[in-house]
Design a protein around this motif. Structure first.
Motif, PDB file in Angstrom:
ATOM      1  N   ARG A  37       0.845  -1.182   0.000  1.00 37.04           N
ATOM      2  CA  ARG A  37       0.000   0.000   0.000  1.00 37.04           C
ATOM      3  C   ARG A  37       0.884   1.238   0.000  1.00 37.04           C
ATOM      4  NH1 ARG A  37      -2.154   3.232   4.102  1.00 37.04           N
ATOM      5  NH2 ARG A  37      -1.232   1.903   5.666  1.00 37.04           N
ATOM      6  N   SER A  41      -1.839   6.573   0.617  1.00 35.30           N
ATOM      7  CA  SER A  41      -3.201   6.058   0.488  1.00 35.30           C
ATOM      8  C   SER A  41      -3.822   5.903   1.864  1.00 35.30           C
ATOM      9  CB  SER A  41      -3.202   4.716  -0.249  1.00 35.30           C
ATOM     10  OG  SER A  41      -2.623   3.726   0.547  1.00 35.30           O
ATOM     11  N   LEU A  45     -11.077   1.980   7.194  1.00 31.80           N
ATOM     12  CA  LEU A  45     -12.333   2.149   6.472  1.00 31.80           C
ATOM     13  C   LEU A  45     -12.282   3.294   5.467  1.00 31.80           C
ATOM     14  CD1 LEU A  45     -14.889   1.560   9.342  1.00 31.80           C
ATOM     15  CD2 LEU A  45     -14.222  -0.008   7.544  1.00 31.80           C
ATOM     16  N   ALA A  47     -10.244   3.739   3.242  1.00 33.22           N
ATOM     17  CA  ALA A  47      -9.839   3.193   1.954  1.00 33.22           C
ATOM     18  C   ALA A  47     -11.042   2.806   1.104  1.00 33.22           C
ATOM     19  CB  ALA A  47      -8.942   1.974   2.157  1.00 33.22           C
ATOM     20  N   PHE A  48     -12.194   2.573   1.710  1.00 34.58           N
ATOM     21  CA  PHE A  48     -13.376   2.141   0.974  1.00 34.58           C
ATOM     22  C   PHE A  48     -14.287   3.291   0.574  1.00 34.58           C
ATOM     23  CE2 PHE A  48     -12.088  -1.531   3.452  1.00 34.58           C
ATOM     24  CZ  PHE A  48     -12.015  -2.483   2.455  1.00 34.58           C
ATOM     25  N   GLU A  49     -13.987   4.512   0.996  1.00 32.37           N
ATOM     26  CA  GLU A  49     -14.884   5.630   0.725  1.00 32.37           C
ATOM     27  C   GLU A  49     -14.966   5.985  -0.753  1.00 32.37           C
ATOM     28  OE1 GLU A  49     -13.707   8.764   3.347  1.00 32.37           O
ATOM     29  OE2 GLU A  49     -14.733   7.841   5.040  1.00 32.37           O
ATOM     30  N   ASP A  50     -13.970   5.642  -1.540  1.00 35.48           N
ATOM     31  CA  ASP A  50     -14.002   5.914  -2.973  1.00 35.48           C
ATOM     32  C   ASP A  50     -14.413   4.693  -3.786  1.00 35.48           C
ATOM     33  OD1 ASP A  50     -13.243   8.545  -2.636  1.00 35.48           O
ATOM     34  OD2 ASP A  50     -11.104   8.086  -2.746  1.00 35.48           O
ATOM     35  N   ALA A  51     -14.754   3.618  -3.127  1.00 31.29           N
ATOM     36  CA  ALA A  51     -15.146   2.401  -3.835  1.00 31.29           C
ATOM     37  C   ALA A  51     -16.512   2.602  -4.491  1.00 31.29           C
ATOM     38  CB  ALA A  51     -15.203   1.222  -2.875  1.00 31.29           C
ATOM     39  N   CYS A  53     -19.027   0.619  -4.978  1.00 31.99           N
ATOM     40  CA  CYS A  53     -20.154   0.055  -4.245  1.00 31.99           C
ATOM     41  C   CYS A  53     -20.544   0.946  -3.063  1.00 31.99           C
ATOM     42  CB  CYS A  53     -19.844  -1.360  -3.770  1.00 31.99           C
ATOM     43  SG  CYS A  53     -18.364  -1.478  -2.754  1.00 31.99           S
ATOM     44  N   PHE A  54     -19.557   1.569  -2.420  1.00 33.53           N
ATOM     45  CA  PHE A  54     -19.840   2.462  -1.296  1.00 33.53           C
ATOM     46  C   PHE A  54     -20.542   3.727  -1.800  1.00 33.53           C
ATOM     47  CE2 PHE A  54     -18.637   5.924   1.603  1.00 33.53           C
ATOM     48  CZ  PHE A  54     -19.154   5.435   2.784  1.00 33.53           C
TER      49      PHE A  54
END
Length: 81
Positions: A37, A41, A45, A47-51, A53-54
């Motif tokens: 990583r 970056s 959690l 790390a998932f804010e730009d995913a 699905c989120f």
């Protein structure tokens, strides 16, 4: 009988030394590897804010809220004194 006991202790010491040295080498190898990583970056959690699905989930929740079908915010009333 004393020599058997002494031999057993020496063998135990030697095996412990080998195991300890192997553990130290493994730790040094693991510490020297670079992280996959990048340092800039986000971690956890965040790390998932730009995913996708989120973002889709947040969009759906916002749409429900705008349509009036979202969750109501409940506030506790202060206790009388």
């Amino acid at each position: 009988m004393e020599s058997a006991s002494r031999r057993s202790k020496l063998r135990s010491f030697a095996i412990g030394g080998v195991v300890g040295a192997a553990g130290a080498i493994a730790t040094a190898r693991r510490a020297s590897r670079r992280s996959r990583r990048p340092r800039d970056s986000p971690g956890g959690l965040a790390a998932f804010e730009d995913a996708p699905c989120f973002l889709e989930l947040i969009g759906e929740e916002a749409q429900r809220y705008r349509e009036g079908g979202g969750c109501e915010i409940v506030t506790a009333s202060p206790k009388p004194t």
